[in-house]
Write an enzyme that holds these catalytic residues in place. Sequence first.
Site, PDB file in Angstrom:
ATOM      1  N   HIS A 165       5.596  20.899   2.911  1.00 15.07           N
ATOM      2  CA  HIS A 165       6.190  20.257   1.741  1.00 15.07           C
ATOM      3  C   HIS A 165       7.697  20.064   1.963  1.00 15.07           C
ATOM      4  O   HIS A 165       8.366  20.973   2.452  1.00 15.07           O
ATOM      5  CB  HIS A 165       5.930  21.149   0.521  1.00 15.07           C
ATOM      6  CG  HIS A 165       6.162  20.467  -0.785  1.00 15.07           C
ATOM      7  ND1 HIS A 165       7.415  20.150  -1.249  1.00 15.07           N
ATOM      8  CD2 HIS A 165       5.298  20.021  -1.718  1.00 15.07           C
ATOM      9  CE1 HIS A 165       7.315  19.551  -2.424  1.00 15.07           C
ATOM     10  NE2 HIS A 165       6.039  19.457  -2.737  1.00 15.07           N
ATOM     11  N   GLY A 183      28.866  24.614  -7.415  1.00 11.78           N
ATOM     12  CA  GLY A 183      28.858  25.397  -6.183  1.00 11.78           C
ATOM     13  C   GLY A 183      29.679  24.735  -5.093  1.00 11.78           C
ATOM     14  O   GLY A 183      30.337  23.718  -5.321  1.00 11.78           O
ATOM     15  N   ALA A 199      20.352  30.205   1.968  1.00 15.35           N
ATOM     16  CA  ALA A 199      19.627  29.799   0.747  1.00 15.35           C
ATOM     17  C   ALA A 199      19.504  28.293   0.576  1.00 15.35           C
ATOM     18  O   ALA A 199      18.758  27.825  -0.284  1.00 15.35           O
ATOM     19  CB  ALA A 199      20.307  30.402  -0.479  1.00 15.35           C
ATOM     20  N   GLY A 200      20.232  27.515   1.385  1.00 16.10           N
ATOM     21  CA  GLY A 200      20.126  26.075   1.271  1.00 16.10           C
ATOM     22  C   GLY A 200      20.765  25.507   0.027  1.00 16.10           C
ATOM     23  O   GLY A 200      21.855  25.926  -0.376  1.00 16.10           O
TER      24      GLY A 200
END
Lengths: 298, 298
Positions: free
Chosen positions: A82, A163, A171-172
């Site tokens: 996915h 962010g 964490a991407g």
Amino acid sequence: MARILQCVPNFSEGRNKEVIEAIVDEVRKVDEVKLLDYSSDKDHNRTVVTFIGEPERVLEAAFNACKKASELIDMTKHIGEHPRMGATDVIPLIPISDITEEYAIEMSKKLGKRIGEELNIPVYLYEKSASAPHRENLAKIRKGQYEGMAEKLKEEEWAPDFGPNELNIKAGVTAVGARMPLVAFNVNLDTDDLSIAKKISKAVRGSSGGFAYCKALGIEIKERNIVQVSMNMVDYTKTPLYRVFDMIEREANRYGVNVIGSEIIGLVPMNALIDCTNYYLKVEDFDESQILEKRIFE
Amino acid sequence: MARILQCVPNFSEGRNKEVIEAIVDEVRKVDEVKLLDYSSDKDHNRTVVTFIGEPERVLEAAFNACKKASELIDMTKHIGEHPRMGATDVIPLIPISDITEEYAIEMSKKLGKRIGEELNIPVYLYEKSASAPHRENLAKIRKGQYEGMAEKLKEEEWAPDFGPNELNIKAGVTAVGARMPLVAFNVNLDTDDLSIAKKISKAVRGSSGGFAYCKALGIEIKERNIVQVSMNMVDYTKTPLYRVFDMIEREANRYGVNVIGSEIIGLVPMNALIDCTNYYLKVEDFDESQILEKRIFE
């Protein structure tokens, strides 16, 4: 019954049970939040968690689960079928009861801000919360996937909403956004002629000129020897079930075909159904607070 | 959302605020029980209290309120226009969500037994809980009122279901029974001809050959220059709203008249509405547990 917000975060871990349980535990721990379901797909290497509850508490549960995922999932090692871009890949917030779309949007921004600031993860707002039209579609945001995000984040049009401007290596990137509840609604016709179901689907779906918030596909139900208009109603407040149902009935009649039944698959917000009653009974001035069950936990 | 029982006790005090508050406080005190409403009528000298909640807790609240009423109300001194026979005159128990009529009957017997044994008050079971057909109708049970009860209790056919065969001088007699929720449902017609509303009312109401659990009356709505079929639906599970609505529409068409709207007055159980949606959309195999709101406090 009070105000209910739903949250359906997707995490990039579908194989390691310990990790999955640790993330889901963060939801279980929060008061006034009810875990409805979670399911993992090994090929996708991905877990979808569903919970509902008091909006602020739902936000707390979502943040805690996202934090846990950022600690336990390492995106540099993630493989799965996915498309994905983060340990917590996407967090949809869905208004269910006694809250507006606007409020859900506000909540999504609050959550995105906290994830960005406290966890140092770049966050994109998407769907109803998107800060620009090109960011509404999650697939467009996620294009390039985790591996392409370091570069993408540097592009001006893909600066994150919250962010850092730099990829969080472990964490991407996470997408957060409000969307309306999806109602899976199928209408069955007393014919085995698939072309009729396809023609009707084309007539009712938004993408080919039909109802804006209706996605429809004509399919065969072989075991019953009938065909079906299979739909996703993506905003029942704007494209109500009854209007689409009536239109399908009309279109079917044109081909000498009858509607023999319908199906509602999975969970549905009460109001999507009550709206139908109010329409068919021509109810004047009904107020949701008249529903006994709505009073018990208000 | 779990199981919900409703309770609507009537107390023979509508003037003394301290007494009324003390009785209502007994309901407020019980966890998992929600006080929805209470209203007093000075002429009737009577207070009606409405609460819902978890069935066993509702029973506890009803018993405690009844006990408090037996301590604070003296029936030998009660004067009021409304017929009455006890300090706690009548306690209807109404199944709202995820409980059957049979279960509500069982609950009413449990409550009646406790009131009879612990408070020494004669108790008649009435409506769905009645132990004999002549005891179904509350008006028949209450005939003779408080003043006639000492004699009535001695008659074989009026022996109480629970408690002593003798009148509790101070607290009188209490009726306890299960009944289905009542839905006040009105249908408006685009004519000022009252005779048409009266004819249609006659066609749909049980007492003149229509639907068994429908009470109907034709009335004028003068400020709108229309007429209305004004109904009490006394068991929507057996006589559903949509069936009566459709019949009214048919009958109206016969006179060249149209239904222009309907009204649901006051509180209504969710299922009375969901049933309509399922009917008009021809929904196959719908399960209440698919309703998101039903999942939150299960």
